[in-house]
Design a protein around this motif. Structure first.
Motif, PDB file in Angstrom:
ATOM      1  N   ALA A   1     -22.363 -81.781  23.631  1.00 16.04           N
ATOM      2  CA  ALA A   1     -21.364 -82.500  24.421  1.00 16.04           C
ATOM      3  C   ALA A   1     -19.955 -82.278  23.871  1.00 16.04           C
ATOM      4  O   ALA A   1     -19.012 -82.044  24.635  1.00 16.04           O
ATOM      5  N   SER A   2     -19.816 -82.336  22.557  1.00 19.40           N
ATOM      6  CA  SER A   2     -18.497 -82.153  21.941  1.00 19.40           C
ATOM      7  C   SER A   2     -17.979 -80.737  22.155  1.00 19.40           C
ATOM      8  O   SER A   2     -16.791 -80.524  22.421  1.00 19.40           O
ATOM      9  N   PHE A   3     -18.890 -79.765  22.055  1.00 19.37           N
ATOM     10  CA  PHE A   3     -18.490 -78.382  22.251  1.00 19.37           C
ATOM     11  C   PHE A   3     -18.012 -78.153  23.677  1.00 19.37           C
ATOM     12  O   PHE A   3     -16.950 -77.563  23.904  1.00 19.37           O
ATOM     13  N   ALA A   4     -18.786 -78.617  24.655  1.00 20.74           N
ATOM     14  CA  ALA A   4     -18.412 -78.427  26.063  1.00 20.74           C
ATOM     15  C   ALA A   4     -17.066 -79.085  26.356  1.00 20.74           C
ATOM     16  O   ALA A   4     -16.215 -78.512  27.052  1.00 20.74           O
ATOM     17  N   ARG A   5     -16.860 -80.281  25.823  1.00 20.90           N
ATOM     18  CA  ARG A   5     -15.595 -80.981  26.052  1.00 20.90           C
ATOM     19  C   ARG A   5     -14.430 -80.221  25.426  1.00 20.90           C
ATOM     20  O   ARG A   5     -13.353 -80.111  26.031  1.00 20.90           O
ATOM     21  N   ARG A   6     -14.634 -79.674  24.241  1.00 13.88           N
ATOM     22  CA  ARG A   6     -13.577 -78.912  23.575  1.00 13.88           C
ATOM     23  C   ARG A   6     -13.176 -77.687  24.402  1.00 13.88           C
ATOM     24  O   ARG A   6     -11.988 -77.373  24.531  1.00 13.88           O
ATOM     25  N   ILE A   7     -14.177 -77.020  24.972  1.00 18.39           N
ATOM     26  CA  ILE A   7     -13.898 -75.845  25.803  1.00 18.39           C
ATOM     27  C   ILE A   7     -13.103 -76.242  27.038  1.00 18.39           C
ATOM     28  O   ILE A   7     -12.097 -75.606  27.400  1.00 18.39           O
ATOM     29  N   GLU A   8     -13.521 -77.310  27.711  1.00 16.35           N
ATOM     30  CA  GLU A   8     -12.829 -77.763  28.922  1.00 16.35           C
ATOM     31  C   GLU A   8     -11.385 -78.148  28.622  1.00 16.35           C
ATOM     32  O   GLU A   8     -10.468 -77.790  29.379  1.00 16.35           O
ATOM     33  N   VAL A   9     -11.167 -78.864  27.513  1.00 18.65           N
ATOM     34  CA  VAL A   9      -9.818 -79.288  27.144  1.00 18.65           C
ATOM     35  C   VAL A   9      -8.945 -78.076  26.821  1.00 18.65           C
ATOM     36  O   VAL A   9      -7.764 -78.020  27.197  1.00 18.65           O
ATOM     37  N   ALA A  10      -9.513 -77.085  26.126  1.00 15.23           N
ATOM     38  CA  ALA A  10      -8.750 -75.896  25.753  1.00 15.23           C
ATOM     39  C   ALA A  10      -8.325 -75.100  26.977  1.00 15.23           C
ATOM     40  O   ALA A  10      -7.188 -74.612  27.051  1.00 15.23           O
ATOM     41  N   PHE A  11      -9.220 -74.947  27.957  1.00 12.49           N
ATOM     42  CA  PHE A  11      -8.844 -74.245  29.196  1.00 12.49           C
ATOM     43  C   PHE A  11      -7.772 -75.033  29.948  1.00 12.49           C
ATOM     44  O   PHE A  11      -6.823 -74.440  30.491  1.00 12.49           O
ATOM     45  N   ALA A  12      -7.897 -76.348  29.984  1.00 11.71           N
ATOM     46  CA  ALA A  12      -6.897 -77.168  30.674  1.00 11.71           C
ATOM     47  C   ALA A  12      -5.534 -77.040  30.006  1.00 11.71           C
ATOM     48  O   ALA A  12      -4.501 -76.964  30.675  1.00 11.71           O
ATOM     49  N   ALA A  13      -5.519 -76.989  28.670  1.00 11.93           N
ATOM     50  CA  ALA A  13      -4.262 -76.841  27.933  1.00 11.93           C
ATOM     51  C   ALA A  13      -3.600 -75.503  28.225  1.00 11.93           C
ATOM     52  O   ALA A  13      -2.371 -75.373  28.132  1.00 11.93           O
ATOM     53  N   ALA A  14      -4.409 -74.506  28.590  1.00 16.34           N
ATOM     54  CA  ALA A  14      -3.878 -73.175  28.921  1.00 16.34           C
ATOM     55  C   ALA A  14      -3.554 -73.041  30.404  1.00 16.34           C
ATOM     56  O   ALA A  14      -3.229 -71.945  30.873  1.00 16.34           O
ATOM     57  N   GLY A  15      -3.657 -74.148  31.148  1.00 14.58           N
ATOM     58  CA  GLY A  15      -3.317 -74.122  32.556  1.00 14.58           C
ATOM     59  C   GLY A  15      -4.438 -73.672  33.468  1.00 14.58           C
ATOM     60  O   GLY A  15      -4.200 -73.311  34.623  1.00 14.58           O
ATOM     61  N   CYS A  16      -5.670 -73.692  32.966  1.00 11.47           N
ATOM     62  CA  CYS A  16      -6.832 -73.250  33.751  1.00 11.47           C
ATOM     63  C   CYS A  16      -7.863 -74.370  33.821  1.00 11.47           C
ATOM     64  O   CYS A  16      -7.706 -75.431  33.220  1.00 11.47           O
ATOM     65  N   ARG A  17      -8.905 -74.118  34.575  1.00 11.33           N
ATOM     66  CA  ARG A  17     -10.007 -75.078  34.669  1.00 11.33           C
ATOM     67  C   ARG A  17     -11.311 -74.363  34.351  1.00 11.33           C
ATOM     68  O   ARG A  17     -11.492 -73.197  34.728  1.00 11.33           O
ATOM     69  N   ALA A  18     -12.221 -75.048  33.659  1.00 12.20           N
ATOM     70  CA  ALA A  18     -13.484 -74.415  33.283  1.00 12.20           C
ATOM     71  C   ALA A  18     -14.651 -75.368  33.450  1.00 12.20           C
ATOM     72  O   ALA A  18     -14.558 -76.546  33.099  1.00 12.20           O
ATOM     73  N   ASP A  19     -15.729 -74.839  34.025  1.00 17.10           N
ATOM     74  CA  ASP A  19     -17.020 -75.516  34.022  1.00 17.10           C
ATOM     75  C   ASP A  19     -17.864 -74.858  32.939  1.00 17.10           C
ATOM     76  O   ASP A  19     -17.908 -73.629  32.849  1.00 17.10           O
TER      77      ASP A  19
ATOM     78  N   PRO B   1      -5.174 -74.284  39.641  1.00 15.38           N
ATOM     79  CA  PRO B   1      -5.429 -73.550  38.398  1.00 15.38           C
ATOM     80  C   PRO B   1      -6.524 -72.506  38.573  1.00 15.38           C
ATOM     81  O   PRO B   1      -7.399 -72.634  39.438  1.00 15.38           O
ATOM     82  N   ARG B   2      -6.424 -71.486  37.772  1.00 20.58           N
ATOM     83  CA  ARG B   2      -7.456 -70.449  37.774  1.00 20.58           C
ATOM     84  C   ARG B   2      -8.751 -71.052  37.249  1.00 20.58           C
ATOM     85  O   ARG B   2      -8.756 -71.797  36.273  1.00 20.58           O
ATOM     86  N   CYS B   3      -9.866 -70.727  37.899  1.00 16.02           N
ATOM     87  CA  CYS B   3     -11.150 -71.352  37.570  1.00 16.02           C
ATOM     88  C   CYS B   3     -12.055 -70.385  36.809  1.00 16.02           C
ATOM     89  O   CYS B   3     -12.200 -69.215  37.189  1.00 16.02           O
ATOM     90  N   PHE B   4     -12.664 -70.887  35.760  1.00 16.57           N
ATOM     91  CA  PHE B   4     -13.604 -70.123  34.951  1.00 16.57           C
ATOM     92  C   PHE B   4     -14.944 -70.847  34.916  1.00 16.57           C
ATOM     93  O   PHE B   4     -14.994 -72.082  35.019  1.00 16.57           O
ATOM     94  N   ARG B   5     -15.995 -70.091  34.777  1.00 11.75           N
ATOM     95  CA  ARG B   5     -17.308 -70.676  34.487  1.00 11.75           C
ATOM     96  C   ARG B   5     -17.805 -70.075  33.180  1.00 11.75           C
ATOM     97  O   ARG B   5     -17.999 -68.860  33.082  1.00 11.75           O
ATOM     98  N   VAL B   6     -17.968 -70.922  32.190  1.00  7.61           N
ATOM     99  CA  VAL B   6     -18.364 -70.485  30.853  1.00  7.61           C
ATOM    100  C   VAL B   6     -19.867 -70.707  30.683  1.00  7.61           C
ATOM    101  O   VAL B   6     -20.347 -71.842  30.766  1.00  7.61           O
ATOM    102  N   ILE B   7     -20.583 -69.610  30.480  1.00  4.28           N
ATOM    103  CA  ILE B   7     -22.022 -69.686  30.210  1.00  4.28           C
ATOM    104  C   ILE B   7     -22.194 -69.461  28.713  1.00  4.28           C
ATOM    105  O   ILE B   7     -21.932 -68.365  28.204  1.00  4.28           O
ATOM    106  N   ALA B   8     -22.601 -70.494  28.004  1.00  2.00           N
ATOM    107  CA  ALA B   8     -22.654 -70.440  26.543  1.00  2.00           C
ATOM    108  C   ALA B   8     -24.084 -70.484  26.042  1.00  2.00           C
ATOM    109  O   ALA B   8     -24.948 -71.191  26.600  1.00  2.00           O
ATOM    110  N   ASN B   9     -24.345 -69.726  24.992  1.00  2.00           N
ATOM    111  CA  ASN B   9     -25.630 -69.751  24.311  1.00  2.00           C
ATOM    112  C   ASN B   9     -25.766 -71.077  23.576  1.00  2.00           C
ATOM    113  O   ASN B   9     -25.042 -71.351  22.616  1.00  2.00           O
ATOM    114  N   ALA B  10     -26.689 -71.903  24.015  1.00  2.00           N
ATOM    115  CA  ALA B  10     -26.856 -73.227  23.429  1.00  2.00           C
ATOM    116  C   ALA B  10     -27.324 -73.178  21.983  1.00  2.00           C
ATOM    117  O   ALA B  10     -27.219 -74.170  21.258  1.00  2.00           O
ATOM    118  N   ARG B  11     -27.842 -72.004  21.552  1.00  2.00           N
ATOM    119  CA  ARG B  11     -28.336 -71.865  20.177  1.00  2.00           C
ATOM    120  C   ARG B  11     -27.302 -71.228  19.260  1.00  2.00           C
ATOM    121  O   ARG B  11     -27.583 -70.989  18.084  1.00  2.00           O
TER     122      ARG B  11
END
Length: 329
Positions: free
Chosen positions: A37-55, A17-27
């Motif tokens: 934790a919930s936000f990070a997990r939601r992002i990872e699941v959404a990228f996986a559902a689109a056929g990609c991987r995200a840190d 899968p195509r790999c992404f690194r998401v740098i998010a403003n914690a504020r």
């Protein structure tokens, strides 16, 4: 020579899968509301559902550029910055130097740039659009090296940005109440500014309630740009001449009739110089971030400075801008 390649190995390689690194403003408000934790997990699941991987990395605003530099240096991943227009603005010095396409995940209230890129709908829909999107080159604006991606304003616009920050702290329970509070105070307390301006080789003296410089033109009544690489500024000068007229002008922004207001003059050019005639340091906004600066303000275009992922044309659906788009955060 015999073909010694391994079909299974080739299939596995192609399936990576195509790999992404998401740098998010914690504020960012979206992060705070969901919990880190919930936000990070939601992002990872959404990228996986689109056929990609995200840190996903959640970082405080002061470390945003540092972590983005590390992400951009890693050629194995596609960098995505997640935050509002102000957070994206703060990332421009790093992103503008990146030769590979970068992504934007809008997390703010207004998200002017995100909408212009066709990134609308739910977080999952935006992430799907990033995974299937195409890179576009977009222009940036610069004032003495200070970059901005969409809007720079003074007068009423800078006061509105400051009032909104105050209102958000005072009314954290309702964005609408905060917006109405800030708009009312801005209408009441705006003072006209006297400037000298040069654009497209023409010099003029203006007394106005507000001046807004946009990178490329906004189309029709909506505050939305169909082109991000048009190679020009659009300057809006709002001169209402009084409290009642100012209130009417604000109403026209709410109803979408601002383009037809007789109080508004719009000009285009590839460079703009604005000088405050009172010679004082004044408040100026850059994508909603307020700074105090002395004139002259010399606006220059940086053509095609940012290579950013946009939704495919078929995915870009017209969406009315809320009134807050006049005053991005």
């Amino acid at each position: 020579m015999a073909n010694t390649s391994d079909p299974l190995l080739e299939t596995e390689t192609q399936a990576q899968p195509r790999c992404f690194r998401v740098i998010a403003n914690a504020r960012a408000g979206t992060v705070l509301e969901a919990g880190a934790a919930s936000f990070a997990r939601r992002i990872e699941v959404a990228f996986a559902a689109a056929g990609c991987r995200a840190d996903v990395e959640l970082v405080p605003p002061r470390r945003l550029q540092e972590r983005l530099r590390a992400a951009v240096a890693d050629e194995a991943v596609t960098t995505v910055v997640a935050g509002g227009d102000g957070s994206i603005n703060g990332a421009l010095p790093v992103l503008a130097g990146c030769k590979r396409p970068v992504g934007v995940l809008p997390l703010g209230t207004v998200n002017v740039l995100g909408r212009d890129l066709g990134l609308t709908g739910t977080l999952e829909e935006q992430i799907s659009a990033i995974c299937t999107g195409d890179p576009v080159a977009m222009d940036l604006g610069s004032v003495d090296g200070r970059l901005f991606h969409s809007l720079s304003g003074m007068g009423f616009f800078s006061l509105m940005a400051r009032q909104r920050e105050y209102a958000r702290r005072r009314f954290p329970f309702s964005r609408l109440v905060a917006f109405l509070f800030a708009a009312t105070r801005s209408i009441l307390f705006t003072r006209s500014i006297r400037i000298e301006m040069e654009i497209a080789g023409e010099r003029r003296q203006v007394e106005a309630d507000a001046v807004l410089v946009t990178v490329n033109q906004f189309d029709g009544a909506e505050w939305r740009r169909s082109r991000l690489d048009g190679g020009e500024f659009e300057v809006h000068i709002l001169d209402t001449g009084g409290l009642l007229s100012r209130a009417k002008a604000a109403l026209s922004m709410l109803t979408g009739g601002w383009r037809n207001s007789h109080n508004l003059v719009s000009l285009t050019g590839t460079s703009v110089t604005i000088i405050r005639r009172d010679k004082r340091r004044g408040h100026v906004t850059f994508d909603g971030e307020v700074e105090r600066r002395a004139s002259p303000f010399t606006y220059r275009l940086v053509p095609g400075a940012l290579n950013v992922i946009a939704a495919r044309p078929a995915e870009i659906q017209p969406e009315p801008h809320p009134a807050e788009h006049m005053f991005p955060s």
